[in-house]
Every structure is written in structure tokens, then in C-alpha cells.
Write a protein that holds these residues in place. Structure first.
Motif, PDB file in Angstrom:
ATOM      1  N   VAL A 243       0.846  -1.205   0.000  1.00 16.06           N
ATOM      2  CA  VAL A 243       0.000   0.000   0.000  1.00 16.06           C
ATOM      3  C   VAL A 243       0.877   1.249   0.000  1.00 16.06           C
ATOM      4  CG1 VAL A 243      -1.730   1.335   1.286  1.00 16.06           C
ATOM      5  CG2 VAL A 243      -1.899  -1.169   1.204  1.00 16.06           C
ATOM      6  N   PHE A 244       1.865   1.271   0.894  1.00 13.12           N
ATOM      7  CA  PHE A 244       2.744   2.439   1.002  1.00 13.12           C
ATOM      8  C   PHE A 244       3.614   2.607  -0.238  1.00 13.12           C
ATOM      9  CE2 PHE A 244       1.558   2.440   5.444  1.00 13.12           C
ATOM     10  CZ  PHE A 244       1.615   3.776   5.784  1.00 13.12           C
ATOM     11  N   GLN A 245       3.989   1.500  -0.867  1.00 13.92           N
ATOM     12  CA  GLN A 245       4.793   1.600  -2.093  1.00 13.92           C
ATOM     13  C   GLN A 245       3.990   2.267  -3.203  1.00 13.92           C
ATOM     14  OE1 GLN A 245       7.820  -1.286  -3.079  1.00 13.92           O
ATOM     15  NE2 GLN A 245       6.753  -1.796  -4.972  1.00 13.92           N
ATOM     16  N   GLY A 246       2.743   1.830  -3.380  1.00 10.60           N
ATOM     17  CA  GLY A 246       1.884   2.448  -4.394  1.00 10.60           C
ATOM     18  C   GLY A 246       1.685   3.936  -4.136  1.00 10.60           C
ATOM     19  N   ALA A 247       1.458   4.281  -2.866  1.00  9.96           N
ATOM     20  CA  ALA A 247       1.263   5.691  -2.504  1.00  9.96           C
ATOM     21  C   ALA A 247       2.532   6.511  -2.736  1.00  9.96           C
ATOM     22  CB  ALA A 247       0.834   5.798  -1.038  1.00  9.96           C
ATOM     23  N   ALA A 248       3.678   5.948  -2.359  1.00  8.14           N
ATOM     24  CA  ALA A 248       4.958   6.657  -2.537  1.00  8.14           C
ATOM     25  C   ALA A 248       5.273   6.866  -4.018  1.00  8.14           C
ATOM     26  CB  ALA A 248       6.086   5.876  -1.857  1.00  8.14           C
TER      27      ALA A 248
ATOM     28  N   LEU B 162      -3.967   2.119  -8.181  1.00 11.17           N
ATOM     29  CA  LEU B 162      -4.695   0.859  -8.352  1.00 11.17           C
ATOM     30  C   LEU B 162      -3.912  -0.279  -7.697  1.00 11.17           C
ATOM     31  CD1 LEU B 162      -7.072  -0.740  -9.566  1.00 11.17           C
ATOM     32  CD2 LEU B 162      -5.750  -0.947 -11.672  1.00 11.17           C
ATOM     33  N   ALA B 163      -2.598  -0.268  -7.874  1.00  9.66           N
ATOM     34  CA  ALA B 163      -1.739  -1.274  -7.242  1.00  9.66           C
ATOM     35  C   ALA B 163      -1.804  -1.157  -5.720  1.00  9.66           C
ATOM     36  CB  ALA B 163      -0.296  -1.118  -7.724  1.00  9.66           C
ATOM     37  N   ALA B 164      -1.875   0.074  -5.217  1.00 11.00           N
ATOM     38  CA  ALA B 164      -1.987   0.291  -3.770  1.00 11.00           C
ATOM     39  C   ALA B 164      -3.289  -0.306  -3.239  1.00 11.00           C
ATOM     40  CB  ALA B 164      -1.913   1.786  -3.448  1.00 11.00           C
TER      41      ALA B 164
END
Length: 208
Positions: A12-17, A165-167
Motif C-alpha cells: 500500500v505504502f509503495q503504491g502511494a509513494a 490501483l496497485a496500492a
């Protein structure tokens, strides 16, 4: 908290970052971006780590998670986006018709991946279109702020939406392995500690 939940939360954090980096800089960590996009299509993976092609696929997310939970230099925009994504996933789970439409769209996008390859702009564009037609219609909406120049370029906006979308895909996974939002509040230190351990193990495995 356990390692599976931490890995899913790191997704989740990777997608947001990635979305935030694209919005502010017009570019992002391509290796992390590909791993996040690939996770959207790994619906029946054997483990949480396998969703990202191994722990190394979510290293950017693990580092971001540690920074958000431990460091004084946390990025408020990324944290806000991640929390909104978790709330958005709850809205999605209550809308069966939209969930079915999203799943059908992912299956359709998979054919483009097979034809063009995961890193092709057409794939990001298809996922962005899918995000706009499904998740963008729900509340709460994920608000992305950044450099207007980058946010006016369609190809870049497509990548932002694909990252989000990935997040959301990771948020679904987080819920499936027993993740709950209150755990983030009460187990921040444990979460960061597990993330550090996963990062160390991933570094050793990769010989870096």
C-alpha cells in the motif's frame, strides 16, 4: 502484526509513494513501479511475498513504511494517501458490482500485458482507465497533489492512477491476511521493526 501483514501494508505504502513521486517529480523508481503493477495481476499467488515477486519487489514500500512509522521526516502526503487507500478498499468491498467490474477489467488488462509487456504505456493507460471508471467513483477519493506540470501530462497521470490501483490491490491483500486500520495505530513500532527485518533479509538474499 506479522510479516504477511507488514508486506501487504508495504505494498500500500509503495503504491502511494510511487504516486506521490510521479506527481511531484514526473518520474519514479521503475523497479518498484513494475513490481507494484505486476502485483495487480497476481491474484492466486502462493504467498503474500509472491504477489510482489518476492520481498525485494516491495523494498521501496518497506523503506517508506519505516520512514512513516519511525522517522521524524515522514511524508504527510504519502501517509494521507495510504490511509485513504485503506478506507477506499472498504468502500470497494461493499460494492459487489463495482468489484466485479474491476476484476473483469484486470483480466482484460492482462491480455495487454501479454501482448505489449508490463512496462508498456498502454498497460499503464488501461489500468488508469480502469481506476478512473471504478475506484474514482467511490468515496473517499484519493487526493494527489504535486507539480502541475507533471499532473497535466496524460502519460504521467496514467502512471499515478496505475500506482494507486496497485496500492488498492495491496489494501485488499492486507484485509485478506487480517490487517485492520487500528493495528497501524497501536502497532507502529512492531510494524517498523518487522519491516526492518524484512529489508535486512531481502538485502542478504539479493547479495546487496
Amino acid at each position: 502484526m506479522n510479516e504477511e501483514r507488514v508486506l501487504a501494508l508495504a505494498g500500500v505504502f509503495q503504491g502511494a509513494a510511487l504516486a506521490q513521486q510521479l506527481a511531484t517529480e514526473g518520474r519514479c523508481d521503475d523497479v518498484a513501479y513494475e513490481a507494484s503493477l505486476a502485483s495487480v495481476f497476481r491474484i492466486d499467488a502462493d504467498s503474500v511475498a509472491a504477489v510482489y515477486g518476492g520481498v525485494s519487489g516491495v523494498r521501496r514500500g518497506l523503506r517508506t513504511l519505516v520512514a512513516q512509522f519511525e522517522d521524524s521526516t515522514r511524508d504527510i502526503a504519502v501517509m494521507r494517501m495510504a490511509v485513504t487507500v485503506l478506507r477506499l478498499e472498504r468502500s470497494l468491498s461493499r460494492n459487489r458490482a463495482l468489484l466485479d467490474r474491476l476484476q473483469e477489467g484486470i483480466v482484460s488488462a492482462q491480455r495487454q500485458v501479454e501482448h505489449f509487456g508490463l512496462d508498456h504505456p498502454n498497460v499503464s493507460a488501461r489500468l488508469a482507465e480502469l481506476y478512473a471508471g471504478t475506484l474514482s467513483t467511490l468515496k473517499p477519493r484519493v487526493m494527489v497533489t504535486g507539480n502541475p506540470t507533471h499532473l497535466q501530462q496524460k502519460a504521467n497521470v496514467d502512471r499515478v492512477r496505475a500506482a494507486l490501483l496497485a496500492a488498492v490491490r495491496s489494501a485488499v491483500l492486507w484485509r485478506q491476511v487480517g490487517g485492520r486500520q487500528w493495528q497501524i495505530l497501536f502497532y507502529r513500532k512492531q510494524c517498523a521493526m518487522l519491516a526492518r527485518g524484512l529489508l535486512t533479509g531481502s538485502t542478504l538474499d539479493n547479495g546487496l
